[in-house]
Enzyme design. Sequence first.
Site, PDB file in Angstrom:
ATOM      1  N   GLY A  83       0.815  -1.217   0.000  1.00 20.92           N
ATOM      2  CA  GLY A  83       0.000   0.000   0.000  1.00 20.92           C
ATOM      3  C   GLY A  83       0.846   1.263   0.000  1.00 20.92           C
ATOM      4  O   GLY A  83       1.959   1.288   0.521  1.00 20.92           O
ATOM      5  N   ARG A 147       1.099  -5.788  -4.896  1.00 18.55           N
ATOM      6  CA  ARG A 147       1.073  -6.666  -3.733  1.00 18.55           C
ATOM      7  C   ARG A 147       1.570  -8.085  -4.024  1.00 18.55           C
ATOM      8  O   ARG A 147       1.332  -9.004  -3.254  1.00 18.55           O
ATOM      9  CB  ARG A 147      -0.335  -6.711  -3.130  1.00 18.55           C
ATOM     10  CG  ARG A 147      -0.765  -5.413  -2.453  1.00 18.55           C
ATOM     11  CD  ARG A 147      -1.910  -5.631  -1.484  1.00 18.55           C
ATOM     12  NE  ARG A 147      -2.310  -4.379  -0.849  1.00 18.55           N
ATOM     13  CZ  ARG A 147      -1.741  -3.859   0.232  1.00 18.55           C
ATOM     14  NH1 ARG A 147      -0.727  -4.496   0.800  1.00 18.55           N
ATOM     15  NH2 ARG A 147      -2.171  -2.723   0.750  1.00 18.55           N
ATOM     16  N   ASP A 177       5.863  -5.481   6.543  1.00 19.16           N
ATOM     17  CA  ASP A 177       6.470  -6.672   7.155  1.00 19.16           C
ATOM     18  C   ASP A 177       6.587  -7.837   6.167  1.00 19.16           C
ATOM     19  O   ASP A 177       7.632  -8.493   6.095  1.00 19.16           O
ATOM     20  CB  ASP A 177       5.718  -7.084   8.436  1.00 19.16           C
ATOM     21  CG  ASP A 177       4.222  -7.191   8.237  1.00 19.16           C
ATOM     22  OD1 ASP A 177       3.701  -6.662   7.242  1.00 19.16           O
ATOM     23  OD2 ASP A 177       3.554  -7.817   9.081  1.00 19.16           O
ATOM     24  N   ASP A 178       5.548  -8.050   5.359  1.00 21.52           N
ATOM     25  CA  ASP A 178       5.608  -9.171   4.411  1.00 21.52           C
ATOM     26  C   ASP A 178       6.669  -8.927   3.331  1.00 21.52           C
ATOM     27  O   ASP A 178       7.422  -9.834   2.973  1.00 21.52           O
ATOM     28  CB  ASP A 178       4.247  -9.385   3.724  1.00 21.52           C
ATOM     29  CG  ASP A 178       3.299 -10.171   4.615  1.00 21.52           C
ATOM     30  OD1 ASP A 178       3.766 -10.746   5.630  1.00 21.52           O
ATOM     31  OD2 ASP A 178       2.095 -10.196   4.318  1.00 21.52           O
ATOM     32  N   LYS A 204       8.221   0.518   5.500  1.00 28.30           N
ATOM     33  CA  LYS A 204       7.108   1.342   5.016  1.00 28.30           C
ATOM     34  C   LYS A 204       5.786   0.766   5.473  1.00 28.30           C
ATOM     35  O   LYS A 204       5.607  -0.448   5.402  1.00 28.30           O
ATOM     36  CB  LYS A 204       7.143   1.367   3.491  1.00 28.30           C
ATOM     37  CG  LYS A 204       5.970   2.010   2.820  1.00 28.30           C
ATOM     38  CD  LYS A 204       5.218   1.101   1.833  1.00 28.30           C
ATOM     39  CE  LYS A 204       4.523  -0.076   2.467  1.00 28.30           C
ATOM     40  NZ  LYS A 204       3.558  -0.765   1.624  1.00 28.30           N
ATOM     41  N   THR A 205       4.878   1.509   5.965  1.00 30.56           N
ATOM     42  CA  THR A 205       3.456   1.218   6.068  1.00 30.56           C
ATOM     43  C   THR A 205       2.800   2.269   6.939  1.00 30.56           C
ATOM     44  O   THR A 205       3.313   2.594   8.022  1.00 30.56           O
ATOM     45  CB  THR A 205       3.094  -0.188   6.607  1.00 30.56           C
ATOM     46  OG1 THR A 205       1.668  -0.235   6.778  1.00 30.56           O
ATOM     47  CG2 THR A 205       3.731  -0.560   7.931  1.00 30.56           C
ATOM     48  N   ILE A 206       1.679   2.780   6.465  1.00 21.46           N
ATOM     49  CA  ILE A 206       0.953   3.781   7.257  1.00 21.46           C
ATOM     50  C   ILE A 206       0.424   3.145   8.529  1.00 21.46           C
ATOM     51  O   ILE A 206       0.137   3.826   9.498  1.00 21.46           O
ATOM     52  CB  ILE A 206      -0.228   4.399   6.470  1.00 21.46           C
ATOM     53  CG1 ILE A 206      -1.286   3.343   6.140  1.00 21.46           C
ATOM     54  CG2 ILE A 206       0.249   5.109   5.225  1.00 21.46           C
ATOM     55  CD1 ILE A 206      -2.661   3.924   5.884  1.00 21.46           C
ATOM     56  N   ASP A 207       0.269   1.809   8.535  1.00 28.56           N
ATOM     57  CA  ASP A 207      -0.339   1.128   9.683  1.00 28.56           C
ATOM     58  C   ASP A 207       0.512   1.224  10.949  1.00 28.56           C
ATOM     59  O   ASP A 207       0.018   1.007  12.049  1.00 28.56           O
ATOM     60  CB  ASP A 207      -0.587  -0.350   9.351  1.00 28.56           C
ATOM     61  CG  ASP A 207      -1.618  -0.525   8.250  1.00 28.56           C
ATOM     62  OD1 ASP A 207      -2.109   0.496   7.740  1.00 28.56           O
ATOM     63  OD2 ASP A 207      -1.931  -1.678   7.901  1.00 28.56           O
ATOM     64  N   LYS A 244     -26.190  17.312  16.681  1.00 28.26           N
ATOM     65  CA  LYS A 244     -27.290  16.401  16.344  1.00 28.26           C
ATOM     66  C   LYS A 244     -26.832  15.056  15.801  1.00 28.26           C
ATOM     67  O   LYS A 244     -27.648  14.176  15.585  1.00 28.26           O
ATOM     68  CB  LYS A 244     -28.252  17.067  15.356  1.00 28.26           C
ATOM     69  CG  LYS A 244     -27.634  17.411  14.013  1.00 28.26           C
ATOM     70  CD  LYS A 244     -28.682  18.003  13.082  1.00 28.26           C
ATOM     71  CE  LYS A 244     -28.052  18.334  11.744  1.00 28.26           C
ATOM     72  NZ  LYS A 244     -28.941  18.974  10.821  1.00 28.26           N
ATOM     73  N   MET A 252      -8.041   3.444   8.680  1.00 29.02           N
ATOM     74  CA  MET A 252      -7.229   2.362   8.117  1.00 29.02           C
ATOM     75  C   MET A 252      -6.242   1.804   9.136  1.00 29.02           C
ATOM     76  O   MET A 252      -5.863   2.484  10.089  1.00 29.02           O
ATOM     77  CB  MET A 252      -6.458   2.850   6.903  1.00 29.02           C
ATOM     78  CG  MET A 252      -7.012   2.308   5.628  1.00 29.02           C
ATOM     79  SD  MET A 252      -5.898   2.618   4.262  1.00 29.02           S
ATOM     80  CE  MET A 252      -6.968   2.125   2.920  1.00 29.02           C
ATOM     81  N   ARG A 254      -5.031  -2.306   8.837  1.00 28.31           N
ATOM     82  CA  ARG A 254      -5.655  -3.606   8.646  1.00 28.31           C
ATOM     83  C   ARG A 254      -5.520  -4.524   9.857  1.00 28.31           C
ATOM     84  O   ARG A 254      -6.475  -5.137  10.282  1.00 28.31           O
ATOM     85  CB  ARG A 254      -5.037  -4.270   7.420  1.00 28.31           C
ATOM     86  CG  ARG A 254      -5.817  -5.433   6.900  1.00 28.31           C
ATOM     87  CD  ARG A 254      -4.999  -6.284   5.965  1.00 28.31           C
ATOM     88  NE  ARG A 254      -4.025  -5.511   5.217  1.00 28.31           N
ATOM     89  CZ  ARG A 254      -3.933  -5.497   3.898  1.00 28.31           C
ATOM     90  NH1 ARG A 254      -4.795  -6.168   3.190  1.00 28.31           N
ATOM     91  NH2 ARG A 254      -2.975  -4.830   3.289  1.00 28.31           N
ATOM     92  N   GLU A 448      -7.775   8.679   1.770  1.00 25.39           N
ATOM     93  CA  GLU A 448      -7.640  10.144   1.832  1.00 25.39           C
ATOM     94  C   GLU A 448      -6.254  10.578   2.286  1.00 25.39           C
ATOM     95  O   GLU A 448      -5.833  11.707   2.045  1.00 25.39           O
ATOM     96  CB  GLU A 448      -8.661  10.734   2.830  1.00 25.39           C
ATOM     97  CG  GLU A 448     -10.107  10.627   2.442  1.00 25.39           C
ATOM     98  CD  GLU A 448     -10.721   9.256   2.699  1.00 25.39           C
ATOM     99  OE1 GLU A 448      -9.972   8.319   3.035  1.00 25.39           O
ATOM    100  OE2 GLU A 448     -11.936   9.132   2.558  1.00 25.39           O
TER     101      GLU A 448
HETATM  102  P1  FBP Z   1       0.619  -1.947   3.610  1.00 26.29           P
HETATM  103  O1  FBP Z   1       0.609  -2.814   4.831  1.00 26.29           O
HETATM  104  O2  FBP Z   1       0.975  -2.654   2.382  1.00 26.29           O
HETATM  105  O3  FBP Z   1       1.469  -0.730   3.826  1.00 26.29           O
HETATM  106  O4  FBP Z   1      -0.856  -1.386   3.370  1.00 26.29           O
HETATM  107  C1  FBP Z   1      -1.612  -0.913   4.414  1.00 26.29           C
HETATM  108  C2  FBP Z   1      -3.015  -0.519   4.020  1.00 26.29           C
HETATM  109  O5  FBP Z   1      -3.092   0.857   3.730  1.00 26.29           O
HETATM  110  C3  FBP Z   1      -3.994  -0.905   5.126  1.00 26.29           C
HETATM  111  O6  FBP Z   1      -4.110   0.096   6.084  1.00 26.29           O
HETATM  112  C4  FBP Z   1      -5.247  -1.194   4.357  1.00 26.29           C
HETATM  113  O7  FBP Z   1      -6.042  -2.142   5.001  1.00 26.29           O
HETATM  114  C5  FBP Z   1      -4.747  -1.770   3.080  1.00 26.29           C
HETATM  115  O8  FBP Z   1      -3.467  -1.222   2.874  1.00 26.29           O
HETATM  116  C6  FBP Z   1      -5.639  -1.477   1.916  1.00 26.29           C
HETATM  117  O9  FBP Z   1      -5.159  -2.174   0.817  1.00 26.29           O
HETATM  118  P2  FBP Z   1      -5.450  -1.812  -0.695  1.00 26.29           P
HETATM  119  O10 FBP Z   1      -4.557  -0.676  -1.031  1.00 26.29           O
HETATM  120  O11 FBP Z   1      -5.010  -3.032  -1.418  1.00 26.29           O
HETATM  121  O12 FBP Z   1      -6.871  -1.457  -0.817  1.00 26.29           O
END
Ligand code: FBP
Length: 574
Positions: A83, A147, A177-178, A204-207, A244, A252, A254, A448
Site C-alpha cells: 500500500g 502486492r 512486514d511481508d 514502510k506502512t501507514i499502519d 445532532k 485504516m 488492517r 484520503e
Molecule cells: P501496507 O501494509 O501494504 O502498507 O498497506 C496498508 C493498508 O493501507 C492498510 O491500512 C489497508 O487495510 C490496506 O493497505 C488497503 O489495501 P489496498 O490498497 O489493497 O486497498
Amino acid sequence: MSTEKSPLEKARDAYKPKLPPVLSRGIGALAIEESGPTTAAADAMEIENHFPKCFGLPVIRFVPGKGPRDSKALNVGVVLSGGQAPGGHNVITGLFDGIKAIHKDSRLFGFRGGPKGLFTKKYTELTAEFVEPYRNTGGFDMIGSGRDKIEKPEHLADCRKVADEMQLDAIVIIGGDDSNTNAAVLAEYFQKEGASTRVIGVPKTIDGDLKSEQIEISFGFDTTTKVYSELIGNICRDAASARKYWHFIKLMGRNASHVTLECALQTQPNITLIGEEVSEKEYTLAQVVEQVANVVWRRAEAGLKFGICLVPEGLIEFIPEIRLLIKELNVILHDNKEYFDGIRGYENQIEFINQKLSRESSYVFSTLPHRIQQQLLLDRDSHGNVQVSKIETEKLLIEQVDEFLAERKAGMVQKARKEQGDEAAEKLKDELKKKFPFNTQSHFFGYEGRCSAPSNFDADYTYSLGMTASVLIAFGKTSYMCAVSNLAAPVSEWTAGGVPLVSLMNIETRKGKRVPVIRKALVETNGAPFKAFAAKRDGWEMNDEFVFPGAIQYFGPAEVCDAPTKTLRLERGR
Ligand code: FBP
C-alpha cells in the site's frame, strides 16, 4: 499526470530534507560500527535453520570515519511494495542522491508495479530528470507498487536472472512486514547461490505495525495520522456545532490499531475502540455494542445528542468470536470455492454456509445484518479469504447500537405500560424519542491520507532512509533494514545504520504451515501510548475535550511543522 503544479507543490519542490549529522558528512567521512551478533525476535533456532547465511548479523551504526575501501559506480534496483505511504518518492530520491554521491556513474533502476516488476524485469532507469519532479511528493506513482510476493522458487530464480543480466549490485525493497520478509528470503537465496547482489529493506506502512526496538516507526504513519486527525478534528467541531449527529469514523490499519490510537491521542474523541484491547479482554460483539450504546445513552441523558466514535479497520477481526467465524469461513470458502460459486441465490448460499459452520459461529453469523453477511461471503481475495478491510464495521456498529437503544427504550415503555397503563406508556415513548435520538453519520478515512504530500517528518525521515540504503550498499551489506533512529528528537540528533532483517523475525503459522516472518507490532496495552490514552479516555466521554490539530504545516516554527507523532514521543519517553 498534469505538469501544472500548485503553489504549495512548487514550494515543496524546493524543500531540502534535513539529514542526520552522520549522513550529512558524505560517504567518504563515514565508517560503520558493529554490535555483537544478533538472534531473532523469537524462535531463534528455527529461524537460524531457515537463514543459515544471514542469521546472527550485527546491528550497524554509522559513525565518523574514512569511508568504504573503494567507491565504485553502483547499479541499484528499487521496488515499491504494498500500500502507498507518504514519503516513498523521497526514499527513492535519497537513494538516488546517495549512490550518485558515492560515484557519479552509479545508476538507479525502478522496477515498475511492485515486486512483479522485479521478477518479470519491467523497469525504468531513474535519471536525474526523471526523479526531480517527485521530490517531497506523496504517492508511489513514480514507478507504481503492487502486492505480489517474491516467495516461490521460480520468483527467486527469476530475480537472480534479472539481477545478473542487469549487473545489479543491490536491490532495495521498500515495503511492510511481508515485503521485508520477502527481502530477507531473497537476500538469503542470493547468498546461498553465491550471487553478488545485495538486498536492503526499507520500513514502510501507514499502519505503523512494522517496528521494533531499533526500527522506531515505519514511514508514512506520521503523515497519514496527521491528515486523519485534521479531518477528525474538523468533524469534532462540526458535531459540537450542530449537536445532532454521532459520527462513527473507521480508520485504516488492517491488522493493528496504532493509527486509531494516535488519532485519538491527537483529537480526544468521546469513544475510541482499540482492537488489541477488545481481543485481550475477549469482548463479544454484543459487549462492544453495549459499551458504545451506554456512552450514547449517558451523553443523551446529559443533553449531549452527538459524539465521535473512532473505530479501527481491523476491529472486527480482534473480536474473538468473529475471528473464529472468519477463520471457519476462510476454510469453507477456500475448500468449496467452485461449489459455492455455483450455488444460485443468496438464501441457498447462506444455508450451505450454515451447514458447514460450527454451532457457535453459525449463531454469530446469524446475528449479523444481511449486508455484513454478504460482505463476508462475497468480498474475497484471490485465495478465497474474506477481505476484512472491506467490511463496513462502522456501519455495523451504528446498526447494532441503534437496535440496542431501540430495545432498551421498548423495554422501558413495556414496563410503563404494565405498571402505569397505556397513556403513561405512550407519553414515555414520546419522551424517550426526543431525549434519546441516535442520528448518525459514518466515515472511512484511509485512501484520503495514504498519498498526501509527506509531512516534514516523513520527508526528512524517508530521504534519510534512502541515503542510509546507499551507505549500506556502499559498505557491501546485505539482508539489512535501514534504520534511522532517535526520531523523537530533532533531526540534528538522529542517527543512522542498519538492523539485520532476520533479527526481526519469528515463526508464525500461516495456512497451516510454520513460516518465518517479520513480527508484526500490535498496540501494546501496557505500552506508554495506550496507557496515556487509557488514563484520559473516561474524561473524554462526557466532557467534550476535542483537540483540533488542523492541516499539516510546512512553514513556521519547528513545534508546528516538525513535531513527530504522540505515539513516537510517548514510546521514546519524550
Ligand atoms: P501496507 O501494509 O501494504 O502498507 O498497506 C496498508 C493498508 O493501507 C492498510 O491500512 C489497508 O487495510 C490496506 O493497505 C488497503 O489495501 P489496498 O490498497 O489493497 O486497498
